[in-house]
Design a protein around this motif. Structure first.
Motif, mmCIF file in Angstrom:
data_model
loop_
_atom_site.group_PDB
_atom_site.id
_atom_site.type_symbol
_atom_site.label_atom_id
_atom_site.label_comp_id
_atom_site.label_asym_id
_atom_site.label_seq_id
_atom_site.Cartn_x
_atom_site.Cartn_y
_atom_site.Cartn_z
ATOM 1 N N SER A 110 -21.853 -42.135 20.873
ATOM 2 C CA SER A 110 -20.456 -42.109 20.460
ATOM 3 C C SER A 110 -20.282 -42.601 19.022
ATOM 4 N N ARG A 111 -21.322 -43.201 18.453
ATOM 5 C CA ARG A 111 -21.151 -43.732 17.099
ATOM 6 C C ARG A 111 -22.196 -43.227 16.111
ATOM 7 N N VAL A 112 -23.113 -42.349 16.553
ATOM 8 C CA VAL A 112 -24.059 -41.746 15.611
ATOM 9 C C VAL A 112 -23.784 -40.246 15.540
ATOM 10 N N HIS A 113 -23.754 -39.715 14.333
ATOM 11 C CA HIS A 113 -23.453 -38.302 14.136
ATOM 12 C C HIS A 113 -24.348 -37.766 13.029
ATOM 13 N N HIS A 114 -25.166 -36.794 13.404
ATOM 14 C CA HIS A 114 -26.075 -36.196 12.436
ATOM 15 C C HIS A 114 -26.393 -34.794 12.907
ATOM 16 N N ARG A 115 -26.631 -33.900 11.963
ATOM 17 C CA ARG A 115 -26.867 -32.507 12.307
ATOM 18 C C ARG A 115 -28.115 -32.331 13.155
ATOM 19 N N ASN A 116 -29.034 -33.303 13.142
ATOM 20 C CA ASN A 116 -30.260 -33.191 13.922
ATOM 21 C C ASN A 116 -30.290 -34.131 15.124
ATOM 22 N N LEU A 117 -29.118 -34.577 15.550
ATOM 23 C CA LEU A 117 -28.981 -35.322 16.796
ATOM 24 C C LEU A 117 -28.044 -34.545 17.699
ATOM 25 N N VAL A 118 -28.363 -34.478 18.977
ATOM 26 C CA VAL A 118 -27.511 -33.740 19.899
ATOM 27 C C VAL A 118 -26.133 -34.388 19.955
ATOM 28 N N SER A 119 -25.091 -33.569 20.011
ATOM 29 C CA SER A 119 -23.722 -34.072 19.971
ATOM 30 C C SER A 119 -23.207 -34.351 21.376
ATOM 31 N N LEU A 120 -22.508 -35.459 21.495
ATOM 32 C CA LEU A 120 -21.875 -35.824 22.753
ATOM 33 C C LEU A 120 -20.464 -35.241 22.774
ATOM 34 N N VAL A 121 -20.189 -34.385 23.764
ATOM 35 C CA VAL A 121 -18.863 -33.793 23.906
ATOM 36 C C VAL A 121 -17.924 -34.740 24.645
ATOM 37 N N GLY A 122 -18.439 -35.425 25.644
ATOM 38 C CA GLY A 122 -17.606 -36.336 26.422
ATOM 39 C C GLY A 122 -18.399 -36.958 27.548
ATOM 40 N N TYR A 123 -17.686 -37.551 28.482
ATOM 41 C CA TYR A 123 -18.328 -38.235 29.603
ATOM 42 C C TYR A 123 -17.373 -38.243 30.784
ATOM 43 N N CYS A 124 -17.925 -38.547 31.952
ATOM 44 C CA CYS A 124 -17.128 -38.732 33.157
ATOM 45 C C CYS A 124 -17.555 -40.033 33.790
ATOM 46 N N ASP A 125 -16.619 -40.930 33.962
ATOM 47 C CA ASP A 125 -16.895 -42.236 34.579
ATOM 48 C C ASP A 125 -15.814 -42.459 35.632
#
Length: 901
Positions: free
Chosen positions: A630-645
């Motif tokens: 949720s706090r790392v963003h880079h073109r070569n890291l998979v993106s987190l769309v969301g979560y279910c809790d």
């Protein structure tokens, strides 16, 4: 107690018990006569059942239909099934079965359909299968079958579908297959018929509709197939075929011609012009020369939604025969030909750049101008899109449906034809069918979600019980007539929810219990009453979790998680996205849990990682990954769309990676081998992602589980590092600026990738990630596994490098490569894997060295690739069936049984 319960069977009473809940259907058709029970049909579709098939199944001596598709059954196929001489349909696909095919299956005189696809079955195809004279369908794709195709199969007089793709078959293609009088589909893709030619006799297959021999290691010339009068689909791509393209005119039924990635030479013949149904002609990556033909689309009448793609990329075409001025429906691709660099014609310049990615998918849910709150969507009612009466609100039956071997490459022009085909087969009016969504999957196969609505003139907005039963029987009995265009289909799920949930399709007339039959089928033990109770509890539990998941969301003791900037999905949204976590949507499995391919309400395709219920390991990894991604963003890291809790559910939702994992491609599970430049680009992207974690994240992050299955590839093969469940934050500096250079922790990671220093000392550093990435680099260059048959990849490569035999272990699937660049890449990989931690390069040095190698590599831009890529998750892209990068197969707190170097 049941005395000899399956000894005699006389008649099949269609009123016997068949029940359904919204996760699947289970039917046991049986009758009682003279104190004995006679079972005729067993249907356990998508019920999430596990266990093994017991030998006692051979006692069901009058069984005609045995259907356990899309469950989690394991173990082997018992040879005792060969005793069930009445068996007509044996449907075992979509499970986890292993072992070999029993020879006894070849002595089932009534067998019509054998489906074992998408299991782990190995060994050879028994020669006894040549005795199955009533067999029409052999669906044995996506297993690990080996050996040669037995010539005896060519004796089968009624076989229409032979699907053996995605196995390990070898030897030569039997010329005798051309003797099969009714064969319509021959699909053998992704096998290893090394050195084999396409038999000339295949040109005599007078009934054949589809021939697909992609990636089969075939060589020699292409035979003239113009004599096959009804051929509609031809795929011979990714082989070693040579010589010119035959000049005979193919059938006017042809929709798809795939000859790409061979060594074909000569010019493009004129026989491709004037084919009225042609959708795709792919001749890319050959040695074709001469002029680009400008007549292929002539005399074609395009409808509004028909298209034609002409892919001539990466050949030796040097000129155009005339002005290229195709209609808007036609796409021409010429990149990589001399004509693009030698010609000054502006008229062809736009054919020499990358075309926008074409989607052939549909996501409906459009508004149809009706009152938004008049239809109770929470009860699974919705407006019927094509109803003759405006705003008719009704409850649909949802059907997961897949075309296993379609004879087309674009569905849009055939959508109306398909609607007519299905509704006529189900005896429904055309407005009662809505194709809610469809998209192409790896294969290529076409997956759909169909919604069936009740008739308006019955003055009810739901199907009655008899109609539901009738429709279900038409699908599960395989009685919908065959289509030449659409080929064989498979039922993925038959979803009954809302007013249909837990519908009992017929009250049981017999006293035989579900548990009794399951006890015999699954070998589950002697206590039938207990087994029945367990099955009922499982069904009730799944039903209750769906209907009460939202209302009980915050009743557990744990506090709900809220993460700024990340979407919080409900459990119901996840259920709808995955067809209730259907087996057919599962794409990965690991220590964390299962991974599913999902379709969100807005049409976004995602990967959903679902923790196993009650897993403490899963909960910890869920929190770690959610916190970090949720706090790392880079073109070569998979993106987190969301979560279910929600309640007991913990799920992470990622962008979907259409090209799967690096491991899949290195293991030969994809149709497109990776060349050196692409492998180098993947390595560079991976290194950049990890460099970001080490140097730019605040605080820095040690990944701790870098491996080939945790490097995912988007639609443009851009590498994205995934799975942060084991990651740890790097030490934070004290007030005086000092900080330890490691994190003391128990050993976690994957054997073969573990840093030996970390393994011995439990001290995790950034150089531990460097070691793991070095192992990945060695995999990229050799195709070897990190550990195989007691051999360690680092030790094996070092030995070969020092003895001067490095070329003997380079992955042959990589094709040609620049020797100097490969040598530099290999040296870097071995430096990363040095035993001395301090001697390994930093991640910044790794990235710099890879960029230098990229600049040295011929046919690559002098500037290292900027990996910026917007991955749409387009399902039409080739997709792997395994996404273990979203799952995990690591060890946790356990010392691996390997010897560090």
């Amino acid at each position: 107690m049941l005395a000899d319960p399956f000894k005699r069977l006389r008649n099949w009473n269609k009123g016997d018990p068949c029940t359904s809940n919204w996760t699947g259907i289970s039917c046991f058709n049986a009758t009682e006569e003279d104190g004995y029970w006679h079972v005729r049909e067993v249907l356990l579709l998508d019920m999430n059942l596990s266990g093994t098939l017991a030998p006692e199944i051979g006692q069901l001596s009058y069984l005609k239909i045995f259907d356990i598709m899309w469950n989690q059954m394991s173990g082997t196929i018992p040879k005792e099934i060969g005793n069930v001489k009445s068996l007509e349909l044996l449907l075992l696909n979509g499970n986890q079965l292993s072992g070999s095919l029993p020879e006894e299956l070849g002595y089932l005189p009534s067998l019509n359909r054998l489906q074992i696809d998408q299991n782990g079955i190995s060994g050879s195809i028994p020669k006894s299968f040549g005795n199955l004279n009533n067999a029409k369908h052999f669906h044995m794709n996506n297993n690990s079958l080996s050996g040669e195709i037995p010539v005896e199969i060519s004796n089968l007089p009624n076989l229409v579908h032979l699907l053996l793709d995605n196995n390990n078959l070898t030897g030569h293609l039997p010329p005798e297959l051309s003797n099969m009088p009714r064969l319509l589909i021959l699909q053998l893709d992704n096998n290893q018929f090394t050195g084999s030619h396409i038999p000339a006799s295949y040109a005599n297959m007078s009934k054949l509709l589809k021939m697909s021999l992609r990636n089969c290691s075939l060589q020699g010339n292409i035979p003239d197939l113009s004599g096959i009068p009804r051929l509609g689909y031809l795929d011979l791509s990714w082989n070693n075929l040579s010589g010119p393209i035959p000049t005979g005119r193919l059938s006017s039924n042809i929709t798809t011609i795939e000859l790409a990635h061979n060594s074909l030479n000569g010019s493009i013949p004129s026989n491709f012009s004037g084919l009225p149904l042609l959708q795709r002609l792919s001749l890319s990556s050959n040695r074709l020369s001469g002029s680009v033909p400008s007549t292929t689309w002539q005399n074609l009448s395009f409808s509004d939604n028909a298209t034609l793609v002409l892919d001539f990329r990466d050949n030796l075409l040097s000129d155009v025969s005339a002005l290229l001025n195709p209609p808007a429906n036609v796409t021409i691709e010429l990149q990589g030909n001399p004509v693009c660099t030698n010609s000054n014609r502006l008229s062809i310049s736009h054919f020499c750049v990358s075309q926008a990615q074409r989607n052939d998918e549909k996501n409906s849910n459009e508004q149809i101008g009706c009152p938004p709150h008049a239809c109770p969507t929470e009860s699974n009612f919705e407006y019927v899109p094509e109803s003759p009466v405006p705003c008719f609100c009704a409850a649909p039956i949802e059907v997961g449906y897949r075309l296993k071997s379609p004879g087309i490459s674009s569905f849009s022009p055939y959508e109306t034809y398909f609607e007519t085909y299905i509704t006529s087969g189900l005896n429904l009016a055309s407005y009662q069918l809505d194709i809610d969504s469809y998209f192409w999957e790896h294969g290529p196969r076409l997956r759909m979600l169909l919604k069936l609505f009740p008739q308006f003139d019955n003055h009810s907005n739901t199907f009655n019980l008899s109609e539901v039963r009738r429709i279900q029987e038409l699908f599960t009995g395989w009685t919908i007539h065959h289509s030449d265009v659409f080929g064989p289909y498979e039922l993925l799920n038959f979803t009954l929810k809302g007013p249909y949930a837990n519908m009992v399709l017929e009250s049981p007339k017999s006293g035989i219990g579900m548990g009794a039959i399951l006890g015999i089928i699954l070998g589950a033990g002697a206590v039938i009453v207990l087994l029945s109770a367990i099955i009922c509890l499982l069904v009730m539990k799944r039903h209750t979790r769906y209907h009460h998941g939202i209302s009980s969301k915050h009743l557990l003791s744990k506090s709900p998680i809220k993460v700024d900037g990340v979407k919080d999905f409900t459990y119901e949204e996840m259920v709808l996205a995955t067809n209730n976590f259907s087996r057919s949507t599962q794409v990965g499995l690991g220590g964390y849990g299962r991974v599913y391919k999902g379709l969100l309400a807005d049409g976004t395709v995602v990967a959903i990682k679902r923790a196993e219920e009650g897993s403490l390991q899963g909960q910890k990894e869920f929190l770690t990954e959610l916190e970090l991604l949720s706090r790392v963003h880079h073109r070569n890291l998979v993106s987190l769309v969301g979560y279910c809790d929600e309640a007991s559910e913990e799920m992470l939702v990622y962008e979907f990676m259409p090209n799967g994992t690096l491991r899949d491609h290195l293991r030969g599970k994809s149709k497109e081998p990776l060349g050196f430049a692409r492998r180098l680009r993947i390595a560079l992207g991976s290194a950049r992602g990890i460099l970001y974690l080490h140097n730019e994240a605040n605080p820095p992050i040690f990944h701790r589980d870098i491996k080939a299955s945790n490097i995912l590839l988007d639609s443009k093969f851009v590498a994205k590092v995934a799975d942060f469940g084991l990651s740890r934050l790097a030490p934070v500096s004290d007030l005086d600026g000092s900080a330890p250079d490691h994190v003391s922790t128990v050993v976690k990671g994957t054997p073969g990738y573990l840093d030996p220093e970390y393994f011995l000392t439990h001290k995790l550093t950034d150089k531990s990630d460097v070691y793991s990435l070095g192992v990945v680099f060695l995999e990229i260059l050799t195709g070897m596994r990190p550990i195989s048959h007691g051999k360690n990849i680092v030790r094996e490569v070092n030995t070969a490098y020092q003895s001067g035999t490095l070329s003997s272990i380079i992955d042959q699937q990589m094709g040609s490569y620049p020797s100097e660049c490969l040598d530099q890449f290999m040296k870097l990989a071995l430096r990363c894997c040095l035993e001395d931690t301090m001697a390994r390069p930093s991640m910044a040095e790794v990235v710099q060295e890879l960029e230098n190698i990229w600049k040295m590599t011929p046919d690559c831009d002098s500037t290292p690739p900027d990996s910026v890529s917007i991955s749409t998750g387009n399902p039409s892209s080739p997709a792997s069936e395994s996404y273990n990068g979203y799952g995990s197969d690591h060890i946790s707190g356990v010392v691996p049984n390997i010897n560090p170097r």
